[in-house]
Motif scaffolding. Structure first.
Motif, PDB file in Angstrom:
ATOM      1  N   VAL A   1      -6.421  -7.377   8.100  1.00 52.56           N
ATOM      2  CA  VAL A   1      -7.821  -7.757   8.221  1.00 52.56           C
ATOM      3  C   VAL A   1      -8.726  -6.528   8.319  1.00 52.56           C
TER       4      VAL A   1
ATOM      5  N   ALA B   1       0.776   2.823   6.368  1.00 54.43           N
ATOM      6  CA  ALA B   1       1.545   2.600   5.137  1.00 54.43           C
ATOM      7  C   ALA B   1       1.224   3.695   4.123  1.00 54.43           C
TER       8      ALA B   1
ATOM      9  N   ILE C   1      19.296  -4.871   0.428  1.00 53.27           N
ATOM     10  CA  ILE C   1      19.443  -3.994  -0.745  1.00 53.27           C
ATOM     11  C   ILE C   1      20.655  -3.085  -0.495  1.00 53.27           C
TER      12      ILE C   1
ATOM     13  N   TRP D   1       5.088  -7.022  11.378  1.00 55.95           N
ATOM     14  CA  TRP D   1       5.071  -5.550  11.413  1.00 55.95           C
ATOM     15  C   TRP D   1       6.259  -5.105  12.253  1.00 55.95           C
TER      16      TRP D   1
ATOM     17  N   LEU E   1       0.826  -1.221   0.000  1.00 56.80           N
ATOM     18  CA  LEU E   1       0.000   0.000   0.000  1.00 56.80           C
ATOM     19  C   LEU E   1       0.854   1.262   0.000  1.00 56.80           C
TER      20      LEU E   1
ATOM     21  N   GLY F   1       0.261  -5.922  -3.291  1.00 53.21           N
ATOM     22  CA  GLY F   1      -0.461  -5.922  -2.002  1.00 53.21           C
ATOM     23  C   GLY F   1       0.418  -6.201  -0.806  1.00 53.21           C
TER      24      GLY F   1
ATOM     25  N   MET G   1      -2.428  -0.495   7.698  1.00 53.93           N
ATOM     26  CA  MET G   1      -2.607  -0.100   6.292  1.00 53.93           C
ATOM     27  C   MET G   1      -2.637   1.415   6.126  1.00 53.93           C
TER      28      MET G   1
HETATM   29  C1  FAD Z   1      -1.238 -11.033   9.692  1.00 57.09           C
HETATM   30  C2  FAD Z   1      -1.337  -9.546   9.574  1.00 57.09           C
HETATM   31  C3  FAD Z   1      -2.483  -8.902   9.996  1.00 57.09           C
HETATM   32  C4  FAD Z   1      -2.599  -7.522   9.870  1.00 57.09           C
HETATM   33  N1  FAD Z   1      -3.768  -6.934  10.264  1.00 57.09           N
HETATM   34  C5  FAD Z   1      -3.955  -5.610  10.012  1.00 57.09           C
HETATM   35  C6  FAD Z   1      -5.206  -5.016  10.251  1.00 57.09           C
HETATM   36  O1  FAD Z   1      -6.150  -5.677  10.700  1.00 57.09           O
HETATM   37  N2  FAD Z   1      -5.352  -3.694   9.962  1.00 57.09           N
HETATM   38  C7  FAD Z   1      -4.330  -2.939   9.456  1.00 57.09           C
HETATM   39  O2  FAD Z   1      -4.519  -1.740   9.201  1.00 57.09           O
HETATM   40  N3  FAD Z   1      -3.123  -3.491   9.212  1.00 57.09           N
HETATM   41  C8  FAD Z   1      -2.913  -4.810   9.466  1.00 57.09           C
HETATM   42  N4  FAD Z   1      -1.715  -5.388   9.194  1.00 57.09           N
HETATM   43  C9  FAD Z   1      -0.609  -4.525   8.769  1.00 57.09           C
HETATM   44  C10 FAD Z   1      -0.696  -4.135   7.293  1.00 57.09           C
HETATM   45  O3  FAD Z   1      -0.839  -5.292   6.510  1.00 57.09           O
HETATM   46  C11 FAD Z   1       0.596  -3.434   6.912  1.00 57.09           C
HETATM   47  O4  FAD Z   1       0.856  -2.371   7.818  1.00 57.09           O
HETATM   48  C12 FAD Z   1       0.588  -2.833   5.518  1.00 57.09           C
HETATM   49  O5  FAD Z   1      -0.066  -3.654   4.591  1.00 57.09           O
HETATM   50  C13 FAD Z   1       2.052  -2.610   5.127  1.00 57.09           C
HETATM   51  O6  FAD Z   1       2.123  -2.025   3.859  1.00 57.09           O
HETATM   52  P1  FAD Z   1       3.559  -1.613   3.299  1.00 57.09           P
HETATM   53  O7  FAD Z   1       3.327  -1.082   1.946  1.00 57.09           O
HETATM   54  O8  FAD Z   1       4.254  -0.753   4.284  1.00 57.09           O
HETATM   55  O9  FAD Z   1       4.413  -2.947   3.252  1.00 57.09           O
HETATM   56  P2  FAD Z   1       4.163  -4.302   2.452  1.00 57.09           P
HETATM   57  O10 FAD Z   1       2.719  -4.567   2.336  1.00 57.09           O
HETATM   58  O11 FAD Z   1       5.007  -5.310   3.113  1.00 57.09           O
HETATM   59  O12 FAD Z   1       4.712  -3.987   0.991  1.00 57.09           O
HETATM   60  C14 FAD Z   1       6.067  -4.050   0.669  1.00 57.09           C
HETATM   61  C15 FAD Z   1       6.188  -4.626  -0.726  1.00 57.09           C
HETATM   62  O13 FAD Z   1       7.564  -4.586  -1.108  1.00 57.09           O
HETATM   63  C16 FAD Z   1       7.883  -5.779  -1.793  1.00 57.09           C
HETATM   64  N5  FAD Z   1       9.331  -5.970  -1.693  1.00 57.09           N
HETATM   65  C17 FAD Z   1      10.055  -6.304  -0.598  1.00 57.09           C
HETATM   66  N6  FAD Z   1      11.365  -6.360  -0.911  1.00 57.09           N
HETATM   67  C18 FAD Z   1      11.478  -6.034  -2.216  1.00 57.09           C
HETATM   68  C19 FAD Z   1      12.575  -5.900  -3.101  1.00 57.09           C
HETATM   69  N7  FAD Z   1      13.841  -6.128  -2.707  1.00 57.09           N
HETATM   70  N8  FAD Z   1      12.341  -5.542  -4.400  1.00 57.09           N
HETATM   71  C20 FAD Z   1      11.063  -5.299  -4.836  1.00 57.09           C
HETATM   72  N9  FAD Z   1       9.987  -5.424  -4.020  1.00 57.09           N
HETATM   73  C21 FAD Z   1      10.179  -5.772  -2.720  1.00 57.09           C
HETATM   74  C22 FAD Z   1       7.080  -6.837  -1.051  1.00 57.09           C
HETATM   75  O14 FAD Z   1       6.912  -8.004  -1.826  1.00 57.09           O
HETATM   76  C23 FAD Z   1       5.771  -6.087  -0.798  1.00 57.09           C
HETATM   77  O15 FAD Z   1       4.856  -6.263  -1.856  1.00 57.09           O
HETATM   78  C24 FAD Z   1      -1.552  -6.765   9.326  1.00 57.09           C
HETATM   79  C25 FAD Z   1      -0.384  -7.398   8.911  1.00 57.09           C
HETATM   80  C26 FAD Z   1      -0.274  -8.773   9.035  1.00 57.09           C
HETATM   81  C27 FAD Z   1       0.986  -9.461   8.575  1.00 57.09           C
END
Ligand code: FAD
Length: 443
Positions: free
Chosen positions: A58, A425, A264, A386, A14, A40, A422
């Motif tokens: 969730v 993020a 990285i 997280w 996100l 995602g 989310m």
């Molecule tokens: C089990 C679980 C339950 C959760 N429940 C909730 C909830 O109920 N409500 C809520 O708000 N949040 C919840 N969260 C937290 C939420 O999912 C995250 O805070 C949010 O989705 C993180 O987004 P992000 O973009 O920071 O990271 P990420 O979603 O981790 O995105 C990072 C992206 O970078 C990619 N990536 C990594 N390394 C590389 C690389 N070297 N080169 C290219 N791409 C790369 C990954 O594949 C990924 O797609 C939950 C998380 C988990 C694990």
């Protein structure tokens, strides 16, 4: 060099997608590189036997303004989440029953008023009592360092007994209470108060949100593109992929968890204390065992389906319950217990989880099957559930949020100020994009 873009965003979670759309909407040419085979990141919906299930994020809080704006823009629908821990079974000290029977149980090691407190609510209750943080940015003020101590110390200072701390430490969302910054936990509690208790999911699965965001990008997300290095070269940044391909960009937004950023190569190196935080910020392991129950076992034993246990299976949370058909639930295991299970073969994990369930909750025997195992600790691109700062790390985290790192910006839930999960993020992606736009004179 194969191509050149105004901005390369690394990571299609996100944070990365929101940054990319913000930059695109301002007129920049943006390429998003994603290591995995889907967008995602930690938002991941699965097709289960009873319909869609969430393996990652969730709950969407009612106050998630940025996220809800994307939901509306994409025409997605929401449905309310109905599961809560209010009615749950406590499995501890030989007791399997409700909070009411726990208060009277011989297995309850607590004394006085603490006996009536469900162990799952000990930490949340203590954090809510007189939280010194009242504003969303309070955690960043220098005075907040007072609370950047082990969560155990803070709990004791609010009157929680050592026995209650030991009990609460057995299952929850922290690695351990000792290794968690009390300030991080107080910040999470403060953030939670700003969102109405009602939460929702996206109909058809939360993944539909990042998918709809990715669909709005003019240049499609490049999947299977793991970035291995980002180097400054004159006026450009050069992004290197695992297969040796190099892509030039005016700016790079690294929207990946620090666990992944560790592998990285970044040149020039990130400034201190950011570089140290990248190396050391912990992400607790979390493994989920998605279950299908072919009969309502909770009707057989008359207890709620939600379970909090001191066993290594930790928590059982329902997803979709039916009285007259299959139901979906999941066992959630965090921290050391998750790492121990992660190290075992899949068959052994399944055996342990089902045996433990049947032992503490005989009505589950023969009624449940494991449909999927999702380990966030072993996910190569997440490396844990997280970010959960250690005691003493919060000042460095505040500095990392406030440091403008020039042509290379960082984003991700770990760098949020006001919100977590989310929405956090998205908030971090917005800040990274704003800094890039300011450098382009487009802010
Ligand atoms: C089990 C679980 C339950 C959760 N429940 C909730 C909830 O109920 N409500 C809520 O708000 N949040 C919840 N969260 C937290 C939420 O999912 C995250 O805070 C949010 O989705 C993180 O987004 P992000 O973009 O920071 O990271 P990420 O979603 O981790 O995105 C990072 C992206 O970078 C990619 N990536 C990594 N390394 C590389 C690389 N070297 N080169 C290219 N791409 C790369 C990954 O594949 C990924 O797609 C939950 C998380 C988990 C694990």
């Amino acid at each position: 060099m194969r191509s050149s873009h105004d901005v390369v965003v690394v990571g299609a979670g996100l944070a990365g997608l929101h940054a990319a759309l913000t930059l695109q909407d301002a007129g920049l040419d943006v390429l998003v590189l994603e290591a995995g085979d889907r967008v995602g990141g930690r938002v991941r919906s699965l097709d289960g036997p009873t319909g869609v299930e969430e393996a990652g994020a969730v709950n969407i809080g009612d106050g998630y303004a940025r996220l809800l704006a994307h939901v509306r823009a994409a025409g997605l629908e929401q449905e309310p989440v109905t599961v809560s821990m209010r009615e749950h079974v406590i499995v501890a000290g030989g007791h399997t029953g409700t909070p009411a029977t726990w208060a009277e149980s011989e297995g309850n090691p607590l004394t006085g008023a603490e006996r009536a407190l469900p162990p799952a609510l000990i930490v949340a209750g203590a954090l809510a009592r007189g939280n010194p943080l009242t504003g969303a940015r309070d955690w960043m003020s220098p005075g907040a360092a007072t609370w950047d101590v082990p969560l155990t110390d803070h709990l004791r200072s609010t009157g929680v007994s050592d026995a209650a701390i030991a009990l609460a430490d057995r299952a929850g969302t922290f690695e351990t209470l000792e290794s968690t910054s009390a300030l991080a936990a107080l910040r999470a509690a403060q953030r939670a108060t700003r969102h109405a208790p009602q939460t929702s999911n996206i109909v058809g699965g939360n993944t539909r949100l990042p998918e709809s965001m990715a669909a709005r990008l003019r240049t499609p997300v490049r999947l299977g593109s793991a970035v291995t290095a980002v180097r400054e070269s004159g006026n450009l940044m050069v992004v290197e992929l695992g297969d040796g391909e190099r892509i030039a960009a005016g700016h790079v937004v690294l929207a990946v968890p620090f666990t992944s950023l560790r592998s990285i190569a970044v040149e020039p190196a990130l400034p201190e204390p950011v570089a140290r935080l990248v190396a050391e910020l912990p992400y607790p392991a979390l493994t989920k065992y998605h279950l299908v129950a072919d009969r309502p076992f909770w009707e057989e034993d008359g207890l709620p389906p939600v379970m909090w246990t001191t066993n290594r299976i930790q928590r059982l949370l329902p997803w979709r319950l039916a009285d007259d058909g299959p139901s979906a639930l999941a066992v959630w295991v965090t921290g050391r217990d998750a790492r121990v299970l992660d190290a075992l073969g899949e068959r052994e994990q399944r055996r342990i989880v089902l045996d433990e369930l049947a032992r503490v909750r005989p009505a589950t025997a023969g009624a449940v099957e494991i449909t999927r195992i999702v380990s966030w600790g072993r996910d190569p691109w997440a490396g844990g559930a997280w970010a959960m700062p250690l005691p003493g790390q919060m000042a460095a985290l505040a500095a990392a949020v406030e440091t403008d790192t020039g042509r290379l910006q960082l984003a991700g839930e770990h760098l949020s100020v006001e919100d977590s999960g989310m929405e956090g993020a998205l908030e971090s992606g917005e800040r990274a994009a704003a800094r890039v736009l300011a450098r382009h004179g487009l802010a």
